[in-house]
Write a protein that holds these residues in place. Structure first.
Motif, PDB file in Angstrom:
ATOM      1  N   SER A   4     -66.814   7.404  -1.556  1.00  0.00           N
ATOM      2  CA  SER A   4     -67.194   8.957  -1.985  1.00  0.00           C
ATOM      3  C   SER A   4     -65.992   9.450  -1.054  1.00  0.00           C
ATOM      4  CB  SER A   4     -68.381   9.829  -1.354  1.00  0.00           C
ATOM      5  OG  SER A   4     -68.470  10.599  -1.729  1.00  0.00           O
ATOM      6  N   HIS A   5     -65.250  10.642  -2.105  1.00  0.00           N
ATOM      7  CA  HIS A   5     -65.160  11.522  -1.834  1.00  0.00           C
ATOM      8  C   HIS A   5     -64.026  13.006  -1.614  1.00  0.00           C
ATOM      9  CE1 HIS A   5     -61.571   8.569  -2.451  1.00  0.00           C
ATOM     10  NE2 HIS A   5     -62.423   7.363  -2.589  1.00  0.00           N
ATOM     11  N   PRO A   6     -64.079  13.924  -1.081  1.00  0.00           N
ATOM     12  CA  PRO A   6     -63.767  15.113  -0.728  1.00  0.00           C
ATOM     13  C   PRO A   6     -64.349  16.239  -2.014  1.00  0.00           C
ATOM     14  CG  PRO A   6     -62.417  14.273   0.034  1.00  0.00           C
ATOM     15  CD  PRO A   6     -62.396  13.302  -0.381  1.00  0.00           C
ATOM     16  N   ARG A   7     -65.235  16.642  -2.255  1.00  0.00           N
ATOM     17  CA  ARG A   7     -65.536  17.614  -3.355  1.00  0.00           C
ATOM     18  C   ARG A   7     -64.910  18.241  -3.222  1.00  0.00           C
ATOM     19  NH1 ARG A   7     -67.704  17.911  -8.168  1.00  0.00           N
ATOM     20  NH2 ARG A   7     -68.236  19.817  -9.173  1.00  0.00           N
ATOM     21  N   ILE A   8     -64.442  18.608  -4.664  1.00  0.00           N
ATOM     22  CA  ILE A   8     -63.205  19.633  -5.362  1.00  0.00           C
ATOM     23  C   ILE A   8     -63.807  20.489  -5.748  1.00  0.00           C
ATOM     24  CG2 ILE A   8     -60.889  20.352  -7.138  1.00  0.00           C
ATOM     25  CD1 ILE A   8     -61.266  16.753  -7.887  1.00  0.00           C
ATOM     26  N   SER A   9     -63.336  21.939  -5.146  1.00  0.00           N
ATOM     27  CA  SER A   9     -63.445  23.046  -5.440  1.00  0.00           C
ATOM     28  C   SER A   9     -62.252  23.899  -6.006  1.00  0.00           C
ATOM     29  CB  SER A   9     -63.888  23.517  -3.837  1.00  0.00           C
ATOM     30  OG  SER A   9     -63.086  23.804  -3.097  1.00  0.00           O
ATOM     31  N   LYS A  10     -60.459  24.176  -5.939  1.00  0.00           N
ATOM     32  CA  LYS A  10     -59.571  24.773  -5.661  1.00  0.00           C
ATOM     33  C   LYS A  10     -59.144  24.034  -7.427  1.00  0.00           C
ATOM     34  CE  LYS A  10     -58.884  26.059  -1.602  1.00  0.00           C
ATOM     35  NZ  LYS A  10     -58.283  25.884  -0.408  1.00  0.00           N
ATOM     36  N   ALA A  11     -59.128  25.201  -8.409  1.00  0.00           N
ATOM     37  CA  ALA A  11     -58.490  25.188  -9.630  1.00  0.00           C
ATOM     38  C   ALA A  11     -57.587  26.101  -9.150  1.00  0.00           C
ATOM     39  CB  ALA A  11     -59.177  24.924 -11.051  1.00  0.00           C
ATOM     40  N   VAL A  12     -55.668  25.228 -10.420  1.00  0.00           N
ATOM     41  CA  VAL A  12     -55.044  25.829 -10.421  1.00  0.00           C
ATOM     42  C   VAL A  12     -54.096  26.017 -11.448  1.00  0.00           C
ATOM     43  CG1 VAL A  12     -52.051  25.441  -9.300  1.00  0.00           C
ATOM     44  CG2 VAL A  12     -53.830  25.365  -8.216  1.00  0.00           C
ATOM     45  N   ILE A  13     -53.999  27.057 -12.239  1.00  0.00           N
ATOM     46  CA  ILE A  13     -53.668  27.523 -13.237  1.00  0.00           C
ATOM     47  C   ILE A  13     -52.250  28.049 -13.534  1.00  0.00           C
ATOM     48  CG2 ILE A  13     -54.194  28.670 -15.699  1.00  0.00           C
ATOM     49  CD1 ILE A  13     -56.801  29.108 -14.804  1.00  0.00           C
ATOM     50  N   PRO A  14     -51.134  26.915 -13.748  1.00  0.00           N
ATOM     51  CA  PRO A  14     -49.382  28.071 -13.910  1.00  0.00           C
ATOM     52  C   PRO A  14     -49.734  28.561 -15.188  1.00  0.00           C
ATOM     53  CG  PRO A  14     -50.230  25.421 -13.399  1.00  0.00           C
ATOM     54  CD  PRO A  14     -51.097  25.478 -13.890  1.00  0.00           C
ATOM     55  N   ALA A  15     -49.112  29.568 -15.460  1.00  0.00           N
ATOM     56  CA  ALA A  15     -49.204  30.512 -16.365  1.00  0.00           C
ATOM     57  C   ALA A  15     -47.788  31.543 -15.758  1.00  0.00           C
ATOM     58  CB  ALA A  15     -50.287  31.746 -15.831  1.00  0.00           C
ATOM     59  N   ALA A  16     -46.762  30.557 -15.831  1.00  0.00           N
ATOM     60  CA  ALA A  16     -45.758  31.393 -16.035  1.00  0.00           C
ATOM     61  C   ALA A  16     -44.491  31.766 -16.889  1.00  0.00           C
ATOM     62  CB  ALA A  16     -44.605  31.554 -14.365  1.00  0.00           C
ATOM     63  N   GLY A  17     -45.199  30.871 -17.926  1.00  0.00           N
ATOM     64  CA  GLY A  17     -43.663  30.395 -18.519  1.00  0.00           C
ATOM     65  C   GLY A  17     -43.699  31.714 -19.518  1.00  0.00           C
ATOM     66  N   LEU A  18     -42.930  32.067 -20.478  1.00  0.00           N
ATOM     67  CA  LEU A  18     -42.062  32.892 -20.903  1.00  0.00           C
ATOM     68  C   LEU A  18     -42.770  33.008 -22.870  1.00  0.00           C
ATOM     69  CD1 LEU A  18     -38.564  32.905 -20.235  1.00  0.00           C
ATOM     70  CD2 LEU A  18     -39.896  34.136 -19.156  1.00  0.00           C
ATOM     71  N   GLY A  19     -43.978  31.943 -22.615  1.00  0.00           N
ATOM     72  CA  GLY A  19     -43.628  32.286 -24.303  1.00  0.00           C
ATOM     73  C   GLY A  19     -43.061  32.307 -25.379  1.00  0.00           C
ATOM     74  N   THR A  20     -41.545  31.870 -25.526  1.00  0.00           N
ATOM     75  CA  THR A  20     -41.214  32.666 -26.332  1.00  0.00           C
ATOM     76  C   THR A  20     -41.232  31.580 -28.334  1.00  0.00           C
ATOM     77  OG1 THR A  20     -39.724  30.268 -25.755  1.00  0.00           O
ATOM     78  CG2 THR A  20     -39.088  32.258 -24.380  1.00  0.00           C
ATOM     79  N   ARG A  21     -42.283  30.594 -28.086  1.00  0.00           N
ATOM     80  CA  ARG A  21     -42.307  30.122 -29.049  1.00  0.00           C
ATOM     81  C   ARG A  21     -43.747  31.694 -29.894  1.00  0.00           C
ATOM     82  NH1 ARG A  21     -45.278  24.463 -27.956  1.00  0.00           N
ATOM     83  NH2 ARG A  21     -45.647  25.376 -26.674  1.00  0.00           N
ATOM     84  N   PHE A  22     -43.618  32.393 -29.351  1.00  0.00           N
ATOM     85  CA  PHE A  22     -44.603  33.349 -29.533  1.00  0.00           C
ATOM     86  C   PHE A  22     -44.188  34.576 -29.781  1.00  0.00           C
ATOM     87  CE2 PHE A  22     -47.819  30.681 -29.465  1.00  0.00           C
ATOM     88  CZ  PHE A  22     -48.650  30.454 -30.433  1.00  0.00           C
ATOM     89  N   LEU A  23     -42.755  34.987 -29.689  1.00  0.00           N
ATOM     90  CA  LEU A  23     -41.283  35.975 -29.882  1.00  0.00           C
ATOM     91  C   LEU A  23     -41.896  36.160 -31.481  1.00  0.00           C
ATOM     92  CD1 LEU A  23     -38.707  34.960 -27.790  1.00  0.00           C
ATOM     93  CD2 LEU A  23     -40.682  37.134 -27.394  1.00  0.00           C
ATOM     94  N   PRO A  24     -41.666  37.885 -31.526  1.00  0.00           N
ATOM     95  CA  PRO A  24     -41.849  38.661 -30.143  1.00  0.00           C
ATOM     96  C   PRO A  24     -43.079  39.144 -29.953  1.00  0.00           C
ATOM     97  CG  PRO A  24     -41.535  40.179 -32.623  1.00  0.00           C
ATOM     98  CD  PRO A  24     -41.673  38.467 -33.163  1.00  0.00           C
ATOM     99  N   ALA A  25     -44.059  38.677 -30.196  1.00  0.00           N
ATOM    100  CA  ALA A  25     -44.921  39.252 -29.702  1.00  0.00           C
ATOM    101  C   ALA A  25     -45.585  38.864 -27.868  1.00  0.00           C
ATOM    102  CB  ALA A  25     -46.513  38.004 -30.246  1.00  0.00           C
ATOM    103  N   THR A  26     -45.107  38.042 -27.281  1.00  0.00           N
ATOM    104  CA  THR A  26     -44.815  37.651 -26.155  1.00  0.00           C
ATOM    105  C   THR A  26     -43.705  38.580 -25.318  1.00  0.00           C
ATOM    106  OG1 THR A  26     -43.736  35.398 -26.285  1.00  0.00           O
ATOM    107  CG2 THR A  26     -46.535  35.854 -26.461  1.00  0.00           C
ATOM    108  N   LYS A  27     -42.882  39.590 -26.140  1.00  0.00           N
ATOM    109  CA  LYS A  27     -42.147  40.025 -25.146  1.00  0.00           C
ATOM    110  C   LYS A  27     -42.412  41.458 -24.175  1.00  0.00           C
ATOM    111  CE  LYS A  27     -37.956  43.557 -26.373  1.00  0.00           C
ATOM    112  NZ  LYS A  27     -37.716  44.787 -27.404  1.00  0.00           N
ATOM    113  N   ALA A  28     -43.273  42.097 -24.823  1.00  0.00           N
ATOM    114  CA  ALA A  28     -44.098  42.383 -23.367  1.00  0.00           C
ATOM    115  C   ALA A  28     -45.494  42.033 -23.082  1.00  0.00           C
ATOM    116  CB  ALA A  28     -43.775  43.935 -23.912  1.00  0.00           C
TER     117      ALA A  28
END
Length: 303
Positions: A4-28
């Motif tokens: 048995s190992h410790p119960r997980i309670s935390k989630a990390v969501i990386p969301a710092a990307g620039l989204g260049t594939r969706f330009l110009p929608a992701t410009k702002a």
């Protein structure tokens, strides 16, 4: 007998990307806020974490990502206006996002890759195992991948990655795992990892998709990991070290996912995700499917 190992309670969501594939929608507008039908993509990801029992969510953000924080915060003016109009249905939808989880935010000031983004979570996570969910991958809630990954981590310790079989000619788009079979049909032991290999050099056609359950020892390795492919600190490189030396952070296992996954980081898959999810909605599906059949029939006649 499984350990048995410790119960997980935390989630990390990386969301710092620039989204260049969706330009110009992701410009702002952050790419994570682009709607999938009528909810931003990022909300689906947070809902997945919460469904798996992770109600402490840390989002790694960057410049121009303030709308992410606003979305998961209260909007008292809007709520008051909807309440005065008696629009209980829309009021509930607005309040839903702010009541999902306990949200935290930290900025990745220098965008140096996924490994660096995960390292930004170290002060918040501490010495506990934790989950990482990438915002571009939407997993259908009817296929509880993350819950299965947490189950495997609790049994075996170490880290767990989500794997999916892809065509050999597509493996260069993903991190790739060398694996060994286990007693569970959907679980493999990962013996090696390589980031975006040439198809001729790939150890398998098992691709890593955007779900991880990580042992906190990964932070120590990431602090020492040199930039790799693309000049970025690759999480795959750190996991490779964990797979090679089980004494540091335990083994690495993979859960082979065969369910429904929507890649909203690709424009074509983003559109397909919208169509699929809209077709399955009780409120939109019947009329939308009727229109879609008519549209496809017209296109076939003209071609």
């Amino acid at each position: 007998m499984t350990q048995s190992h410790p119960r997980i309670s935390k989630a990390v969501i990386p969301a710092a990307g620039l989204g260049t594939r969706f330009l110009p929608a992701t410009k702002a507008t952050p790419k994570e806020m682009l709607p999938v039908v009528d909810k931003p993509a990022i909300q689906y990801v947070v809902e997945e974490a919460v469904s798996a029992g992770l109600d402490d969510v840390l989002m790694i953000t960057g410049r121009n990502k303030r709308p992410l924080e606003d979305h998961f915060d209260r909007n008292y003016e809007l709520e008051s206006a909807l309440e005065k109009k008696g629009d209980a249905e829309r009021l509930a939808k607005v309040q839903e996002s702010s009541d999902l989880a306990t949200m935290h935010y930290v900025r990745q000031g220098d965008p140096r890759g996924l490994g660096h983004a995960v390292l930004c979570a170290a002060p918040h996570v501490g010495h506990e195992p934790f989950a990482v969910l990438l915002g571009d991958d939407l997993i259908d809630p009817r296929d509880p991948l993350l819950a299965r990954m947490i189950e495997i981590q609790e049994q075996h310790g170490g880290s767990v990655v989500a794997l999916m079989e892809v065509a050999p000619e597509q493996i260069h788009l993903y991190g790739c795992a060398a694996v060994e079979a286990t007693a569970d049909a959907d679980v493999v032991k990962v013996t090696g990892l390589v980031e975006k290999p040439d198809p001729a050099d790939a150890p398998s056609n098992y691709a890593i998709i955007g779900r991880y359950v990580l042992d906190p020892h990964v932070f120590d390795i990431l602090r020492k990991t040199e930039p790799g492919r693309g000049g970025e600190i690759q999480l795959t490189d750190a996991l490779q070290q964990l797979a090679q030396d089980e004494k540091v952070g335990g083994p690495v296992h993979g859960v082979v996912f065969k369910g429904r996954r929507y890649d909203t980081g690709d424009r074509g898959d983003y559109l397909r995700a919208i169509v699929r999810l809209a077709c399955e909605r009780e409120d939109l599906g019947p009329d939308f499917r009727t229109w879609l059949r008519s549209y496809v029939a017209e296109e076939m006649q003209q071609s």
